[in-house]
Write a protein that holds these residues in place. Structure first.
Motif, mmCIF file in Angstrom:
data_model
loop_
_atom_site.group_PDB
_atom_site.id
_atom_site.type_symbol
_atom_site.label_atom_id
_atom_site.label_comp_id
_atom_site.label_asym_id
_atom_site.label_seq_id
_atom_site.Cartn_x
_atom_site.Cartn_y
_atom_site.Cartn_z
ATOM 1 N N ALA A 1 17.850 -14.618 14.970
ATOM 2 C CA ALA A 1 16.883 -14.474 16.070
ATOM 3 C C ALA A 1 15.456 -14.678 15.573
ATOM 4 C CB ALA A 1 17.035 -13.096 16.710
ATOM 5 N N MET A 2 15.173 -14.194 14.354
ATOM 6 C CA MET A 2 13.819 -14.311 13.806
ATOM 7 C C MET A 2 13.500 -15.760 13.451
ATOM 8 S SD MET A 2 11.425 -12.113 13.293
ATOM 9 C CE MET A 2 9.777 -12.793 13.141
ATOM 10 N N VAL A 3 14.471 -16.461 12.884
ATOM 11 C CA VAL A 3 14.268 -17.878 12.564
ATOM 12 C C VAL A 3 14.015 -18.666 13.846
ATOM 13 C CG1 VAL A 3 15.381 -19.962 11.660
ATOM 14 C CG2 VAL A 3 15.610 -17.802 10.431
ATOM 15 N N GLN A 4 14.794 -18.385 14.885
ATOM 16 C CA GLN A 4 14.614 -19.069 16.161
ATOM 17 C C GLN A 4 13.248 -18.762 16.764
ATOM 18 O OE1 GLN A 4 17.245 -21.171 17.683
ATOM 19 N NE2 GLN A 4 15.277 -21.820 18.524
ATOM 20 N N TYR A 5 12.805 -17.506 16.646
ATOM 21 C CA TYR A 5 11.505 -17.087 17.174
ATOM 22 C C TYR A 5 10.368 -17.835 16.470
ATOM 23 C CZ TYR A 5 7.428 -14.075 17.896
ATOM 24 O OH TYR A 5 6.170 -13.602 18.182
ATOM 25 N N VAL A 6 10.436 -17.916 15.142
ATOM 26 C CA VAL A 6 9.401 -18.627 14.390
ATOM 27 C C VAL A 6 9.418 -20.110 14.747
ATOM 28 C CG1 VAL A 6 8.674 -19.344 12.075
ATOM 29 C CG2 VAL A 6 9.324 -16.967 12.495
#
Length: 503
Positions: free
Chosen positions: A157-162
């Motif tokens: 989720a964090m990779v997608q957010y960035v």
């Protein structure tokens, strides 16, 4: 075997010992497949346990689990005991804690993505330098925003957010390409398929649960069941590195102790160094060099000493070399290199001895009380006091369930972290966009209705005016007709009264 306050490893014409106070100067157990490394590993683990020192060992083939069960007497054992002139040999099992990343053959072992960190995680994901840089940015953004990275869905989720907000981060961190984001997400998917979701999560392993002794004062032997984990060599090796790093970061400085606080065995050590970036190799070398002052002994187990980088090999003071085979000139060079690491014994040729050693026989050189490497000795390794071979699943499960800390780890916990927070944020954003869309649609509808009412009003006015104009014309015609009729009636009346015009 623990005897005379020392670790008795083997015997030639004299006993060969490992000094407990020098055990944290690290060591190496090497030799070709089938030459007896596993037995040596068991003997060392048993001896440290009897010394009151906890041990960690990786069980790749499943034949170290039997260290929990007393050995049995047989003809081969008696022959070996007689050769070594050992009397009153005691068979016994040892206090064991079974662990398994997948939770199948032991207590589940978990850590968080944050604890693993971007450097070692990049190695597991097999990322290139550019992708590793982007992963570092992901961790930095998560730290700055207070978003916990506990499991793989948090990281995904964090990779997608960035990636979705890369324009907002570009000025501060540099370019974040969609290609790098996509590569990281694909690697995470592969890791999940390999069972990575079992390893990352909570409750996180408390490293001090390894450093325990049983009620009788013996150190617990922590056996990591690796039959499945070893199928993914990168995950296996990086996991072991993470554990060593945890010991280094959490244990206090102790200086020189009379015995180690824990001894750590790295089986198939060559996997730690294959294709490892220099940054990671430097970190391993640093940890190995400094961790001895924290009371930790590290022993690498591999087929050939040259599997270990020279900077790390130079830190290993205690050496046990089983047989190496030299069927080619290249293999002969490896044997010569291995022999040159020992302090020469004038009684035999070290190079020739390495190729002549039988199963269960080894060249041994350990540090003496002053820290000086002893002259190499050719010796037979003592037999283990525990059982040879494997144990059945029923017995393993009984031991696991009876472990005091089993209830602490057996059930996973999924608390609020980056995934849940970003999901809620996305949901709020979606709801806000939905409300805004509804507001705009309602505003548009009201405008259309107002416009329609205005059109209808204008149409009504035009119709009214047309109707009003038509009424006026009719009235004029009607009035003209009435006037004419009135005049005619008037004439008729007048003529009739006067009688002049009446006929």
């Amino acid at each position: 075997m623990f005897a005379d306050n020392k670790i008795w490893i083997g015997k030639s014409d004299k006993k060969v010992y490992l000094e407990p106070k020098m055990a944290n100067r690290h060591g190496l157990v090497s030799g070709a497949t089938g030459t007896g490394k596993t037995i040596t590993l068991k003997v060392l683990a048993e001896s440290f346990s009897d010394l009151g020192v906890p041990v960690f060992i990786a069980d790749i083939k499943g034949d170290l689990a039997s260290i929990a069960i007393p050995g049995t007497d047989n003809e081969n054992m008696q022959e070996r005991l007689n050769r070594l002139e050992i009397n009153n040999f005691i068979y016994k099992g040892y206090p064991v804690q079974f662990w398994d990343v997948y939770g199948e053959g032991g207590i589940p072992v978990r850590t968080t993505v944050t604890e693993m960190g971007p450097l070692m995680l990049s190695r597991i994901l097999n990322l290139n330098d550019t992708q590793t840089g982007v992963l570092n940015i992901v961790f930095r953004v998560a730290d700055e925003r207070g978003l916990l990275l506990l499991d793989l869905k948090d990281l995904r989720a964090m990779v997608q957010y960035v990636g979705d907000n890369s324009k907002d981060f570009r000025m501060k961190y540099g370019n974040i390409t969609a290609q790098s984001i996509g590569a990281i997400l694909r690697s995470l998917m592969t890791l999940e398929d390999q069972g990575g979701e079992f390893f990352f999560g909570e409750p996180e392993l408390d490293i001090f649960d390894w450093i325990k002794t049983s009620a009788d004062g013996r150190g617990y032997i922590n056996v990591l069941h690796c039959a499945k984990l070893f199928l993914n060599p990168l995950l296996y090796s990086t996991f072991l590195l993470w554990m060593l790093s945890e010991l280094y970061e959490n244990l206090p400085e102790e200086g020189d102790l009379e015995k180690p606080k824990i001894v750590f065995f790295f089986d198939e050590a060559h996997l730690l160094f294959e294709d490892a970036p220099k940054q990671l190799l430097d970190k391993i070398e640093l940890v190995v060099r400094l961790i001895r002052s924290k009371g930790v002994g590290v022993y690498f187990v591999t087929q050939n000493p040259i599997d270990v980088p020279n900077d790390i090999l130079g830190q290993l003071g205690n050496r046990i070399q089983h047989a190496l085979r030299a069927y080619t000139p290249a293999e002969r060079k490896k044997v010569v290199t291995a022999a040159e690491t020992f302090r020469e014994n004038p009684e035999f040729n070290t190079v020739e001895a390495i190729t002549e050693l039988g199963t269960g026989e080894a060249l041994i050189s350990c540090l003496d009380e002053k820290g000086i490497p002893s002259v190499v000795e050719r010796a037979f390794i003592l037999p283990p006091q525990s059982r040879f071979g494997t144990i059945d699943d029923m017995l393993r499960n009984q031991i696991i369930a009876g472990t005091p800390i089993y209830k602490k780890y057996y059930k996973s916990v999924d608390r609020e972290s980056a995934y849940e927070i970003l999901l809620a944020k996305t949901e709020r954003k979606y709801q806000e966009e939905l409300l805004e869309t509804e507001r705009l649609e309602e505003e548009k509808r009201l405008k259309l209705e107002a416009k329609e009412r205005e059109r209808q009003q204008k149409e009504f006015e035009r119709a009214r005016k047309r109707a009003s104009s038509k009424t006026t014309a009719i009235d004029r015609v009607a009035n003209s007709a009435m006037n004419a009729i009135g005049r005619e009636v008037g004439r008729s009346l007048i003529r009739g009264v006067l009688g002049t015009f009446k006929r």
